[in-house]
Design an enzyme around this catalytic site. Sequence first.
Site, PDB file in Angstrom:
ATOM      1  N   SER A  44       1.758  -1.574  -7.177  1.00 34.38           N
ATOM      2  CA  SER A  44       1.383  -2.750  -7.990  1.00 34.38           C
ATOM      3  C   SER A  44       0.328  -3.609  -7.294  1.00 34.38           C
ATOM      4  CB  SER A  44       2.621  -3.577  -8.343  1.00 34.38           C
ATOM      5  OG  SER A  44       3.432  -3.858  -7.219  1.00 34.38           O
ATOM      6  N   SER A  60       9.447   2.651  -0.398  1.00 36.14           N
ATOM      7  CA  SER A  60      10.600   3.502  -0.746  1.00 36.14           C
ATOM      8  C   SER A  60      11.646   3.467   0.351  1.00 36.14           C
ATOM      9  CB  SER A  60      10.149   4.946  -0.968  1.00 36.14           C
ATOM     10  OG  SER A  60       9.260   5.011  -2.049  1.00 36.14           O
ATOM     11  N   LEU A  95       0.830  -1.210   0.000  1.00 32.58           N
ATOM     12  CA  LEU A  95       0.000   0.000   0.000  1.00 32.58           C
ATOM     13  C   LEU A  95       0.862   1.257   0.000  1.00 32.58           C
ATOM     14  CD1 LEU A  95      -2.561  -1.050   2.780  1.00 32.58           C
ATOM     15  CD2 LEU A  95      -3.084  -0.781   0.341  1.00 32.58           C
TER      16      LEU A  95
END
Lengths: 273, 273
Positions: free
Chosen positions: B177, B110, B104
């Site tokens: 994704s 990151s 999510l």
Amino acid sequence: MIINYSLRIDFVRAKSTKVGFANFPLSCRQNVTSAWSKFVSAKWKEASLKTSTEINSNEGSVCNENLSKGGKSMNIVWHKCSVEKIDRQELLQQRGCVIWITGLSGSGKSTLACALTRALHSRGKLTYVLDGDNIRHGLNSDLTFKPQDRAENIRRIGEVAKLFSDAGVICIASVISPYRKDRDACRSILPDGDFIEVFMDMPLHVCEARDPKGLYKLARAGKIEGFTGVDDPYEAPLNSEIVIQMEGEVCSSPEVMAEKVVCYLDAKGYLQA
Amino acid sequence: MIINYSLRIDFVRAKSTKVGFANFPLSCRQNVTSAWSKFVSAKWKEASLKTSTEINSNEGSVCNENLSKGGKSMNIVWHKCSVEKIDRQELLQQRGCVIWITGLSGSGKSTLACALTRALHSRGKLTYVLDGDNIRHGLNSDLTFKPQDRAENIRRIGEVAKLFSDAGVICIASVISPYRKDRDACRSILPDGDFIEVFMDMPLHVCEARDPKGLYKLARAGKIEGFTGVDDPYEAPLNSEIVIQMEGEVCSSPEVMAEKVVCYLDAKGYLQA
């Protein structure tokens, strides 16, 4: 818009009042929050969805050094948390760049790419060849040879080459890329000097005599239209860094052509960090 | 269709009757001639141009070891002329692969990518991070957030990750994704084992509390639609290679998460040639 990757934030192991976040950093990319939110907002708009340009970038707004004394920002400081291009170049002992080989079909682009990657690899340099044909089997498999798709083909290869260059790799792109504006667009997204255009300046009749893919024959027979050099123009580079030409009626060997490029790279400092 | 890059041809320095070609190889990619001609032909068809599927792949047809005794093919032999993935891996002392971090918005993708690239770089390994957000500023700047564009966004990142992996790089893709089929499609184009899925299995309420880009707020306010986790599903991986979870109410530090991935890579032999 180019996002500055160099400013990133990381976690300071200070005690947090929220146990759930005690050991977890805020995103290490919060410096780009505002720009990204705006970008997302714009893209959502493009998608014709109910979107607002009003951005409530709460956490992002406190991720500023000047504001880092208050609230959640007590937990973060600015610093380079990531590995940058310069670090990868140091590791590889080379400088990332793009060797863009352009020319007619049959002019020897793939041959040069092949010889060049061998020559550089033998010197311990990391290279990667992006071949226009091969990329059409993967990344660009959705594209046809319609004019707008051909431009998009070049654009994407340019963007991927830029990523490779940023990775520190000497990226060798081998693509007809007949239009000046498309090549120049690829040049424009790279740092100065890092786009090295190699023009395979071979006469059409030589390329056509080779006709390695049988495509000139098809084009002359009228079975394909818009073929570069036959019924579509090739716009020769005006200021390419390197020009490969025949000497009289003799073509140089692949090794000699490759050496010309290697010498250029060496002289420009790309073969060291 | 996967093109076999390993079989290429090069020039034998035999005297040719055509002076103009004396030192010039036929294309070093002629083994793919036939497949490519068919491909081009099909693509031209897609472009609704006057196209024939009849391929006159003249030179390509003689670029076969068995036929190399006659005509122009006297000048060529089959051999590996190019630098292959295995050669680059030897140079880098690592194995190219894709670390695909999914989860999510706000789950820490990151952050993990950042910590992982640091951890691997400090061990002398070459990595490159493909960040879903950043790629949208370049390669995928033409895409919106419409469903088909989101799928295309993932497809392209998968294709680029594959190229990096082929270059010998440990490529770290950090993208929400949300759909299983899109991730599985990216897995399917890579050699077995080279797609390493890392699932950031963080509860929605944790991600939403972080909301680093302020996007959950916009989504809850109805200002953006189709936001993953709010009004669009996230399909959790069923068999990801690595799962990152909270321990009770505590999230691991980025370094601890990264170490989990590094251990996996080490165990699977990706950190040596």
